[in-house]
Write a protein that holds these residues in place. Structure first.
Motif, PDB file in Angstrom:
ATOM      1  N   TYR A   1     -88.923 -39.113  -3.725  1.00  0.00           N
ATOM      2  CA  TYR A   1     -87.540 -39.428  -3.371  1.00  0.00           C
ATOM      3  C   TYR A   1     -86.660 -39.526  -4.610  1.00  0.00           C
ATOM      4  CZ  TYR A   1     -90.136 -42.084   0.338  1.00  0.00           C
ATOM      5  OH  TYR A   1     -90.983 -42.513   1.317  1.00  0.00           O
TER       6      TYR A   1
ATOM      7  N   ILE B   1     -82.410 -43.479   0.223  1.00  0.00           N
ATOM      8  CA  ILE B   1     -83.459 -42.513  -0.110  1.00  0.00           C
ATOM      9  C   ILE B   1     -82.939 -41.113   0.177  1.00  0.00           C
ATOM     10  CG2 ILE B   1     -85.716 -41.585   0.577  1.00  0.00           C
ATOM     11  CD1 ILE B   1     -86.569 -44.453   1.285  1.00  0.00           C
TER      12      ILE B   1
ATOM     13  N   HIS C   1     -84.199 -42.454  -5.310  1.00  0.00           N
ATOM     14  CA  HIS C   1     -83.976 -43.760  -4.694  1.00  0.00           C
ATOM     15  C   HIS C   1     -83.426 -44.754  -5.699  1.00  0.00           C
ATOM     16  CE1 HIS C   1     -87.517 -45.847  -6.443  1.00  0.00           C
ATOM     17  NE2 HIS C   1     -88.201 -44.733  -6.214  1.00  0.00           N
TER      18      HIS C   1
ATOM     19  N   TRP D   1     -84.980 -37.823   0.390  1.00  0.00           N
ATOM     20  CA  TRP D   1     -86.386 -37.413   0.435  1.00  0.00           C
ATOM     21  C   TRP D   1     -86.464 -35.916   0.194  1.00  0.00           C
ATOM     22  CZ3 TRP D   1     -89.746 -38.985   5.258  1.00  0.00           C
ATOM     23  CH2 TRP D   1     -91.094 -38.739   4.996  1.00  0.00           C
TER      24      TRP D   1
ATOM     25  N   CYS E   1     -91.234 -40.580  -8.423  1.00  0.00           N
ATOM     26  CA  CYS E   1     -89.891 -40.392  -7.863  1.00  0.00           C
ATOM     27  C   CYS E   1     -88.840 -40.346  -8.965  1.00  0.00           C
ATOM     28  CB  CYS E   1     -89.566 -41.534  -6.905  1.00  0.00           C
ATOM     29  SG  CYS E   1     -90.499 -41.490  -5.357  1.00  0.00           S
TER      30      CYS E   1
END
Length: 174
Positions: free
Chosen positions: A119, A95, A121, A97, A137
């Motif tokens: 994130y 991740i 990810h 962030w 994300c």
């Protein structure tokens, strides 16, 4: 491998472009929000504007490690696991962030990117890249994210924009 100082994510191209000192060093396919761009909490949209990498999670975890609440569950993603938990939005391997840098646009209040848990990810390889499919994300292939992760320092700038990447950045990599 050179450290990157800017990640540019083009919502139009569904690509991440990695730069160091203004030079394009990396181009990776991504998948951003199915709901499109937007900053409001609960929208399921990908926030735009300038961000910073505020936390890096998962260093040293195996490829396909399943993360929930930013912690490794001890599981490794598999098709069998996906069948057992069809409702999960899989966050895998690592991740990055993000935290917004623009008060009122992507920082503080109902538009705060960090509080929205936005994130970069990893995602299962069965998920398509190059088309919007996430819940807000930025999804990447696990192998791509594991390669990217050590090259992205804390506080690395991340610009997320609707526009296609400029022609000079879309040129072939050296």
């Amino acid at each position: 491998m050179r450290a990157l100082d800017l990640l540019h994510i083009s919502l139009a191209d569904q690509c991440l472009y990695g730069f160091a000192d203004g030079q394009l060093l990396l181009r990776l396919p991504v998948s951003t929000a199915l709901n499109g761009p937007g900053e409001l909490n609960g929208s399921g949209c990908t926030p735009r504007g300038l961000h910073r990498v505020r936390a890096k999670i998962g260093e040293g975890l195996p490829l396909g490690a399943v993360l929930r609440g930013r912690r490794w569950t001890g599981e490794l993603w598999s098709a069998e696991l996906a069948v057992r938990f069809p409702e999960r939005d899989w966050i895998l391997s690592r991740i990055l962030w993000l935290s917004g840098c623009e008060p009122g646009r992507n920082r503080l209040g109902v538009v705060d990117t960090f509080r929205r848990y936005i994130y970069l990810h990893g995602t299962p390889d069965s998920e398509p890249m190059g088309e919007p499919r996430s819940h807000g994300c930025i999804r990447l292939r696990n192998a791509d994210l594991v390669e990217l992760f050590p090259r992205v320092p804390f506080n690395c700038a991340v610009r997320i924009e609707e526009a296609a990447c400029p022609d000079w950045a879309a040129a072939p990599l050296n």
